[in-house]
Design an enzyme around this catalytic site. Structure first.
Site, PDB file in Angstrom:
ATOM      1  N   CYS A 270     -40.034   1.909 104.772  1.00  0.00           N
ATOM      2  CA  CYS A 270     -40.083   1.346 103.418  1.00  0.00           C
ATOM      3  C   CYS A 270     -41.249   0.374 103.331  1.00  0.00           C
ATOM      4  O   CYS A 270     -41.575  -0.304 104.298  1.00  0.00           O
ATOM      5  CB  CYS A 270     -38.773   0.614 103.124  1.00  0.00           C
ATOM      6  SG  CYS A 270     -38.667  -0.014 101.440  1.00  0.00           S
TER       7      CYS A 270
ATOM      8  N   CYS B 114     -28.199   0.843 107.457  1.00  0.00           N
ATOM      9  CA  CYS B 114     -29.336   1.687 107.779  1.00  0.00           C
ATOM     10  C   CYS B 114     -30.543   0.935 108.296  1.00  0.00           C
ATOM     11  O   CYS B 114     -30.786  -0.199 107.951  1.00  0.00           O
ATOM     12  CB  CYS B 114     -29.707   2.527 106.569  1.00  0.00           C
ATOM     13  SG  CYS B 114     -28.759   4.031 106.565  1.00  0.00           S
TER      14      CYS B 114
ATOM     15  N   GLU C  49     -32.125   7.837 109.027  1.00  0.00           N
ATOM     16  CA  GLU C  49     -30.697   7.683 109.288  1.00  0.00           C
ATOM     17  C   GLU C  49     -29.870   8.045 108.062  1.00  0.00           C
ATOM     18  O   GLU C  49     -30.302   7.880 106.928  1.00  0.00           O
ATOM     19  CB  GLU C  49     -30.403   6.218 109.609  1.00  0.00           C
ATOM     20  CG  GLU C  49     -31.115   5.744 110.834  1.00  0.00           C
ATOM     21  CD  GLU C  49     -30.873   4.269 111.083  1.00  0.00           C
ATOM     22  OE1 GLU C  49     -31.563   3.711 111.916  1.00  0.00           O
ATOM     23  OE2 GLU C  49     -29.991   3.683 110.432  1.00  0.00           O
TER      24      GLU C  49
ATOM     25  N   CYS D  49     -24.379   8.165 102.812  1.00  0.00           N
ATOM     26  CA  CYS D  49     -25.498   7.290 102.452  1.00  0.00           C
ATOM     27  C   CYS D  49     -26.746   7.931 103.024  1.00  0.00           C
ATOM     28  O   CYS D  49     -26.850   8.098 104.241  1.00  0.00           O
ATOM     29  CB  CYS D  49     -25.244   5.913 103.062  1.00  0.00           C
ATOM     30  SG  CYS D  49     -26.632   4.798 102.891  1.00  0.00           S
TER      31      CYS D  49
ATOM     32  N   CYS E 114     -34.047  -7.000 106.129  1.00  0.00           N
ATOM     33  CA  CYS E 114     -33.744  -5.564 106.253  1.00  0.00           C
ATOM     34  C   CYS E 114     -34.435  -4.939 107.465  1.00  0.00           C
ATOM     35  O   CYS E 114     -35.654  -5.083 107.637  1.00  0.00           O
ATOM     36  CB  CYS E 114     -34.195  -4.859 104.979  1.00  0.00           C
ATOM     37  SG  CYS E 114     -34.071  -3.068 105.066  1.00  0.00           S
TER      38      CYS E 114
HETATM   39  N1  SAH Z   1     -34.321   0.149  99.000  1.00  0.00           N
HETATM   40  C1  SAH Z   1     -33.116   0.170  98.264  1.00  0.00           C
HETATM   41  C2  SAH Z   1     -32.030   0.991  98.905  1.00  0.00           C
HETATM   42  C3  SAH Z   1     -31.909   0.933 100.398  1.00  0.00           C
HETATM   43  S1  SAH Z   1     -31.367  -0.590 101.086  1.00  0.00           S
HETATM   44  C4  SAH Z   1     -32.620  -1.231  97.989  1.00  0.00           C
HETATM   45  O1  SAH Z   1     -33.178  -2.173  98.563  1.00  0.00           O
HETATM   46  O2  SAH Z   1     -31.722  -1.377  97.172  1.00  0.00           O
HETATM   47  C5  SAH Z   1     -29.611  -0.511 100.741  1.00  0.00           C
HETATM   48  C6  SAH Z   1     -28.950  -1.844 100.561  1.00  0.00           C
HETATM   49  O3  SAH Z   1     -28.805  -2.541 101.816  1.00  0.00           O
HETATM   50  C7  SAH Z   1     -29.707  -2.781  99.652  1.00  0.00           C
HETATM   51  O4  SAH Z   1     -28.828  -3.418  98.748  1.00  0.00           O
HETATM   52  C8  SAH Z   1     -30.282  -3.760 100.635  1.00  0.00           C
HETATM   53  O5  SAH Z   1     -30.643  -4.951 100.014  1.00  0.00           O
HETATM   54  C9  SAH Z   1     -29.154  -3.879 101.626  1.00  0.00           C
HETATM   55  N2  SAH Z   1     -29.505  -4.481 102.902  1.00  0.00           N
HETATM   56  C10 SAH Z   1     -30.618  -4.313 103.626  1.00  0.00           C
HETATM   57  N3  SAH Z   1     -30.558  -5.050 104.770  1.00  0.00           N
HETATM   58  C11 SAH Z   1     -29.378  -5.680 104.760  1.00  0.00           C
HETATM   59  C12 SAH Z   1     -28.716  -6.586 105.648  1.00  0.00           C
HETATM   60  N4  SAH Z   1     -29.292  -6.990 106.773  1.00  0.00           N
HETATM   61  N5  SAH Z   1     -27.482  -7.026 105.308  1.00  0.00           N
HETATM   62  C13 SAH Z   1     -26.886  -6.623 104.151  1.00  0.00           C
HETATM   63  N6  SAH Z   1     -27.461  -5.783 103.281  1.00  0.00           N
HETATM   64  C14 SAH Z   1     -28.681  -5.310 103.572  1.00  0.00           C
HETATM   65 FE1  SF4 Z   2     -36.817  -1.419 101.513  1.00  0.00          FE
HETATM   66 FE2  SF4 Z   2     -34.933  -2.544 102.949  1.00  0.00          FE
HETATM   67 FE3  SF4 Z   2     -35.948  -3.842 100.891  1.00  0.00          FE
HETATM   68 FE4  SF4 Z   2     -34.376  -1.702 100.451  1.00  0.00          FE
HETATM   69  S1  SF4 Z   2     -33.777  -3.650 101.378  1.00  0.00           S
HETATM   70  S2  SF4 Z   2     -36.348  -2.203  99.469  1.00  0.00           S
HETATM   71  S3  SF4 Z   2     -34.944  -0.465 102.233  1.00  0.00           S
HETATM   72  S4  SF4 Z   2     -37.063  -3.260 102.752  1.00  0.00           S
END
Ligand code: SAH
Ligand code: SF4
Length: 343
Positions: free
Chosen positions: A110, A331, A90, A103, A117
């Site tokens: 992952c 995402c 995505e 983004c 997430c």
């Molecule tokens: N893996 C990297 C980048 C992708 S995730 C990371 O974890 O930083 C991008 C951002 O979305 C990260 O800050 C992650 O913690 C946040 N994120 C993931 N799921 C989320 C959710 N359900 N609500 C709010 N932020 C979320």
């Molecule tokens: Fe992976 Fe989601 Fe954790 Fe980012 S927030 S490290 S995408 S599992």
């Protein structure tokens, strides 16, 4: 087959020259790739023999639009793109006053398994190549007929778990012969893969590092982010301080606020003590609810109280504006819903 769009200009030149073609042909190829052609036969100023050679040895990676959702609230656009092996990721395009931000994803899935997430819940399939990261930007630009000015690596995947391809992508995307998006317009978000933060710091790139902190202590962080068991908060913040020292760049800490889990006054005090004095900013994000979890976003009063406590210690924090909330713009969610036959 060689993934030609992941190659630097000098590597294309080497490939061409080593196979008996003139050096200037490489420039022509680079220029076609920059124009976004999707097959070698469209490179009309190349001799037939060279086109055949390219067809037999290389491929041009593309991101094909599988699904597209446009927010009725704020024009945020969310794509599900597929690649040549039909794997999907995505990307989300957001419009701000200063221009368009995309983004992008860095992996299909992952490995990190953060409990809040959607991507983390779907498992891991493979890393993306540099060209697949570029293609997400190119396809979105073409589809929307816009120029994207900012890129955030905050989609599916952990960028520092796909370090070499991500660094290659960063160098390519910022080069004049490619999309020419400067490092200061790029943010990379990590869950805290500490050794790679040191490596990145030593490169001295001028990008913005976002660190997904999401908790003020190891107990809470380890319960929501398994990576914390490998690299705890003390080690992570030490790496962040090193990053700041090396690059002189402010770090942004992401903090998804989850009702009663990490949003109490005590959490705010603990966090402010840890971040106090650091060149940083805290982005508070009311957690997005994800199927299969029962996390609830913090109430507005909690968000405000949290900001107040942090600011008393001189730690600046803001609540991040949510875009595209009607299309599940965070995402991992579109892909999950598609798989499950949802939206
Ligand atoms: N893996 C990297 C980048 C992708 S995730 C990371 O974890 O930083 C991008 C951002 O979305 C990260 O800050 C992650 O913690 C946040 N994120 C993931 N799921 C989320 C959710 N359900 N609500 C709010 N932020 C979320
Ligand atoms: Fe992976 Fe989601 Fe954790 Fe980012 S927030 S490290 S995408 S599992």
């Amino acid at each position: 087959m060689i993934d030609i769009k992941s190659l630097f200009d000098y590597e294309i030149e080497n490939l061409i020259v080593e196979n008996g073609y003139k050096k200037f042909r490489a420039k022509q190829i680079v220029s076609w790739l920059q124009k976004g052609v999707e097959d070698f036969s469209s490179m009309t100023n190349l001799p037939k023999q060279l086109i055949d050679f390219l067809d037999n040895t290389c491929y041009i990676s593309c991101a094909k639009i599988e699904r597209k959702l446009v927010s009725e609230l704020d024009d945020t656009v969310k794509y599900l793109f597929s690649f040549r092996d039909n794997e999907c990721v995505e990307s989300v395009v957001m419009k701000y006053n200063h221009g368009y931000t995309i983004c992008i994803s860095t992996q299909v899935g992952c490995k990190m398994g953060c409990t809040f997430c959607a991507t983390g819940k779907s498992g891991y399939s493979r890393d993306l190549t540099a060209s697949e990261m570029l293609s997400q930007i190119e396809s979105a630009q073409k589809d929307l007929n816009i120029r994207i000015s900012n890129v955030v690596l905050m989609g599916m995947g952990e960028p520092l778990d796909n370090y070499d391809n991500v660094i290659r992508f960063l160098k390519l995307v910022s080069s004049e012969n490619s999309l020419n998006i400067g490092m200061r317009h790029i943010s990379l978000s990590t869950c805290g893969v500490v050794p790679k933060i040191y490596e990145l710091a030593d490169l001295g790139l001028q990008l913005t590092l976002s660190v997904s902190l999401h908790a003020p202590n190891d107990e809470i962080r380890s319960s929501t982010m398994p990576v914390n068991k490998a690299y705890n908060i003390t080690e992570l913040l030490k790496a962040c301080r090193y990053y700041i020292k090396k690059t002189n760049r402010r770090i942004s800490f992401e903090y998804a606020m989850i009702d009663t889990v990490n949003d109490t006054d005590e959490c705010a005090v603990e966090l402010s003590n840890k971040l106090c004095g650091m060149l940083c900013h805290v982005n508070l994000i009311p957690v997005n609810s994800v199927k299969g979890t029962n996390y609830i976003k913090s109430k507005i009063e909690r968000q405000k109280a949290f900001i107040d406590i942090l600011s008393q210690k001189g730690v600046t924090a803001t609540v991040r504006r949510t875009l595209g909330s009607d299309i599940n713009a965070s995402c991992g969610q579109l892909k999950r819903n598609s798989k499950e036959g949802g939206i």
